[in-house]
Design a protein around this motif. Structure first.
Motif, PDB file in Angstrom:
ATOM      1  N   GLY A 136      11.118  -2.089  15.931  1.00  0.00           N
ATOM      2  CA  GLY A 136       9.981  -2.990  15.757  1.00  0.00           C
ATOM      3  C   GLY A 136       9.036  -2.620  14.618  1.00  0.00           C
ATOM      4  N   ALA A 137       9.412  -1.668  13.757  1.00  0.00           N
ATOM      5  CA  ALA A 137       8.548  -1.311  12.623  1.00  0.00           C
ATOM      6  C   ALA A 137       8.425  -2.483  11.665  1.00  0.00           C
ATOM      7  N   GLY A 138       7.232  -2.632  11.108  1.00  0.00           N
ATOM      8  CA  GLY A 138       7.008  -3.730  10.169  1.00  0.00           C
ATOM      9  C   GLY A 138       7.383  -3.386   8.742  1.00  0.00           C
ATOM     10  N   VAL A 139       7.502  -2.076   8.415  1.00  0.00           N
ATOM     11  CA  VAL A 139       7.803  -1.629   7.044  1.00  0.00           C
ATOM     12  C   VAL A 139       8.899  -0.574   7.118  1.00  0.00           C
ATOM     13  N   LEU A 140       9.926  -0.742   6.264  1.00  0.00           N
ATOM     14  CA  LEU A 140      11.028   0.215   6.173  1.00  0.00           C
ATOM     15  C   LEU A 140      11.105   0.718   4.736  1.00  0.00           C
ATOM     16  N   VAL A 141      10.946   2.026   4.583  1.00  0.00           N
ATOM     17  CA  VAL A 141      10.999   2.647   3.254  1.00  0.00           C
ATOM     18  C   VAL A 141      12.369   3.289   3.076  1.00  0.00           C
ATOM     19  N   MET A 142      13.153   2.762   2.163  1.00  0.00           N
ATOM     20  CA  MET A 142      14.448   3.358   1.820  1.00  0.00           C
ATOM     21  C   MET A 142      14.183   4.327   0.666  1.00  0.00           C
ATOM     22  N   LEU A 143      13.981   5.607   1.012  1.00  0.00           N
ATOM     23  CA  LEU A 143      13.514   6.603   0.042  1.00  0.00           C
ATOM     24  C   LEU A 143      14.650   7.012  -0.892  1.00  0.00           C
ATOM     25  N   GLY A 144      14.528   6.604  -2.160  1.00  0.00           N
ATOM     26  CA  GLY A 144      15.581   6.867  -3.138  1.00  0.00           C
ATOM     27  C   GLY A 144      15.408   8.181  -3.868  1.00  0.00           C
ATOM     28  N   LEU A 145      16.287   8.395  -4.843  1.00  0.00           N
ATOM     29  CA  LEU A 145      16.272   9.632  -5.623  1.00  0.00           C
ATOM     30  C   LEU A 145      15.019   9.764  -6.501  1.00  0.00           C
ATOM     31  N   ASP A 146      14.410   8.646  -6.848  1.00  0.00           N
ATOM     32  CA  ASP A 146      13.232   8.696  -7.720  1.00  0.00           C
ATOM     33  C   ASP A 146      12.024   9.318  -7.039  1.00  0.00           C
ATOM     34  N   LYS A 147      11.983   9.235  -5.667  1.00  0.00           N
ATOM     35  CA  LYS A 147      10.808   9.737  -4.961  1.00  0.00           C
ATOM     36  C   LYS A 147      11.159  10.760  -3.879  1.00  0.00           C
ATOM     37  N   GLY A 148      12.435  11.013  -3.700  1.00  0.00           N
ATOM     38  CA  GLY A 148      12.848  11.965  -2.677  1.00  0.00           C
ATOM     39  C   GLY A 148      12.450  13.389  -3.015  1.00  0.00           C
ATOM     40  N   ASN A 149      11.984  14.116  -1.997  1.00  0.00           N
ATOM     41  CA  ASN A 149      11.627  15.527  -2.136  1.00  0.00           C
ATOM     42  C   ASN A 149      10.477  15.744  -3.127  1.00  0.00           C
ATOM     43  N   LYS A 150       9.560  14.790  -3.215  1.00  0.00           N
ATOM     44  CA  LYS A 150       8.379  14.908  -4.084  1.00  0.00           C
ATOM     45  C   LYS A 150       7.130  14.676  -3.251  1.00  0.00           C
TER      46      LYS A 150
ATOM     47  N   SER B  94       0.830  -1.208   0.000  1.00  0.00           N
ATOM     48  CA  SER B  94       0.000   0.000   0.000  1.00  0.00           C
ATOM     49  C   SER B  94       0.861   1.253   0.000  1.00  0.00           C
ATOM     50  N   VAL B  95       1.973   1.231   0.729  1.00  0.00           N
ATOM     51  CA  VAL B  95       2.890   2.362   0.701  1.00  0.00           C
ATOM     52  C   VAL B  95       3.435   2.555  -0.719  1.00  0.00           C
ATOM     53  N   ASN B  96       3.767   1.471  -1.380  1.00  0.00           N
ATOM     54  CA  ASN B  96       4.239   1.547  -2.766  1.00  0.00           C
ATOM     55  C   ASN B  96       3.185   2.185  -3.669  1.00  0.00           C
ATOM     56  N   SER B  97       1.915   1.805  -3.483  1.00  0.00           N
ATOM     57  CA  SER B  97       0.831   2.404  -4.275  1.00  0.00           C
ATOM     58  C   SER B  97       0.702   3.889  -3.986  1.00  0.00           C
ATOM     59  N   ALA B  98       0.786   4.267  -2.708  1.00  0.00           N
ATOM     60  CA  ALA B  98       0.681   5.681  -2.342  1.00  0.00           C
ATOM     61  C   ALA B  98       1.816   6.509  -2.923  1.00  0.00           C
ATOM     62  N   LEU B  99       2.963   5.886  -3.121  1.00  0.00           N
ATOM     63  CA  LEU B  99       4.125   6.576  -3.699  1.00  0.00           C
ATOM     64  C   LEU B  99       4.129   6.526  -5.227  1.00  0.00           C
ATOM     65  N   GLY B 100       3.065   6.021  -5.829  1.00  0.00           N
ATOM     66  CA  GLY B 100       2.971   5.978  -7.287  1.00  0.00           C
ATOM     67  C   GLY B 100       3.487   4.709  -7.912  1.00  0.00           C
TER      68      GLY B 100
ATOM     69  N   LEU C  97       3.833  12.191  -7.258  1.00  0.00           N
ATOM     70  CA  LEU C  97       4.201  10.801  -7.495  1.00  0.00           C
ATOM     71  C   LEU C  97       3.033   9.978  -8.030  1.00  0.00           C
ATOM     72  N   ASN C  98       1.828  10.363  -7.688  1.00  0.00           N
ATOM     73  CA  ASN C  98       0.662   9.556  -8.055  1.00  0.00           C
ATOM     74  C   ASN C  98      -0.469  10.469  -8.517  1.00  0.00           C
ATOM     75  N   PRO C  99      -0.328  11.166  -9.650  1.00  0.00           N
ATOM     76  CA  PRO C  99      -1.339  12.153 -10.070  1.00  0.00           C
ATOM     77  C   PRO C  99      -2.646  11.549 -10.548  1.00  0.00           C
ATOM     78  N   THR C 100      -2.660  10.279 -10.948  1.00  0.00           N
ATOM     79  CA  THR C 100      -3.879   9.680 -11.495  1.00  0.00           C
ATOM     80  C   THR C 100      -4.745   9.014 -10.444  1.00  0.00           C
ATOM     81  N   THR C 101      -4.275   8.942  -9.243  1.00  0.00           N
ATOM     82  CA  THR C 101      -5.038   8.280  -8.188  1.00  0.00           C
ATOM     83  C   THR C 101      -6.069   9.229  -7.614  1.00  0.00           C
ATOM     84  N   ASN C 102      -7.221   8.703  -7.298  1.00  0.00           N
ATOM     85  CA  ASN C 102      -8.262   9.485  -6.658  1.00  0.00           C
ATOM     86  C   ASN C 102      -7.716  10.124  -5.391  1.00  0.00           C
ATOM     87  N   SER C 103      -8.070  11.408  -5.183  1.00  0.00           N
ATOM     88  CA  SER C 103      -7.547  12.127  -4.026  1.00  0.00           C
ATOM     89  C   SER C 103      -8.044  11.553  -2.699  1.00  0.00           C
ATOM     90  N   SER C 104      -9.088  10.736  -2.752  1.00  0.00           N
ATOM     91  CA  SER C 104      -9.622  10.115  -1.530  1.00  0.00           C
ATOM     92  C   SER C 104      -9.567   8.600  -1.685  1.00  0.00           C
TER      93      SER C 104
END
Length: 229
Positions: free
Chosen positions: A189-203, A161-167, A208-215
């Motif tokens: 103890g976090a279950g998900v670790l996001v290693m934020l790369g250059l493709d999505k950093g500072n965006k 789901s995090v991947n979907s939210a990031l486009g 990242l996801n302009p076509t997704t419904n805002s809600s």
């Protein structure tokens, strides 16, 4: 000498026969023939005139039919235009509950991990841990990598789901055994670790996801699954 004629004298001349009106028979016959000729001529002329009108009507009808045929041909050959396609916005189903998400800066852009953590918490509503920096060994990543802890039942669904939210486009992998690839070596103890790369950093998420419904549709408390074994 007798007074009775003996037939040897001249024969008396007969006068022409007359009609009841006193006119000679031959004259009356000529008048009748003349009247008959006039009447016959009138009917002949009328018949010819009627035939001409009928012929004109037939020609007019034929011209109209030809025009109708041309009109039909034009109507059948007219181009058909189609309505423009309508784009229907998609609705993304996100699982935001069941695992804590930690964002680590793996792009070298200062503050990008904290900014993305706030966006994922305020927007979709993920449960977020404190942002971190990637380990020195990791360095800057061109493409974002999302790890999930296989020991936590909902962690993989939350990671997807995090991947979907990031486009989309990030690599989703099980968290490797040993020390997590962050500067502190501990993700608490976090279950998900996001290693934020250059493709999505500072965006932003909208960039990242302009076509997704805002809600997006959010699923909380997903059913837990038991690993086969």
């Amino acid at each position: 000498m007798s007074d009775v004629a003996d037939g040897s004298g001249p024969v008396p001349r007969r006068s022409p026969r007359t009609a009841d009106g006193g006119a000679p028979v031959s004259g009356a016959l000529a008048i009748v023939l003349a009247v008959v000729a006039v009447v016959a001529g009138f009917f002949i002329l009328r018949s010819i005139s009627g035939d001409d009108e009928k012929q004109f009507d037939l020609q007019s009808a034929g011209t109209g039919a030809a025009a109708d045929d041309e009109g039909d041909a034009a109507s059948t050959t007219a181009p058909v235009t189609s309505a423009p396609a309508t784009t229907i916005p998609t609705t993304t189903t996100l699982v935001v509950d069941g695992a804590t998400v930690v964002v680590a800066n793996a792009n070298g852009i200062g503050g990008s991990a904290a900014t993305m953590s706030d966006a994922l918490e305020i927007g979709p509503g993920f449960t977020m841990g404190e942002p971190m920096d990637a380990s020195d060994a990791t360095g800057d990543l061109e493409t974002t990598v999302i790890y999930y802890d296989p020991a936590q039942a909902a962690a993989q669904a939350v990671a997807e789901s995090v991947n979907s939210a990031l486009g989309g486009g990030a690599t989703v992998l099980p968290l490797p055994s040993g020390t997590p690839p962050v500067a502190s070596g501990d993700i608490s103890g976090a279950g998900v670790l996001v290693m934020l790369g250059l493709d999505k950093g500072n965006k932003t998420l909208e960039e990242l996801n302009p076509t997704t419904n805002s809600s997006p549709q959010v699923v909380t408390n997903p059913p837990l699954t038991t690993a086969a074994g």
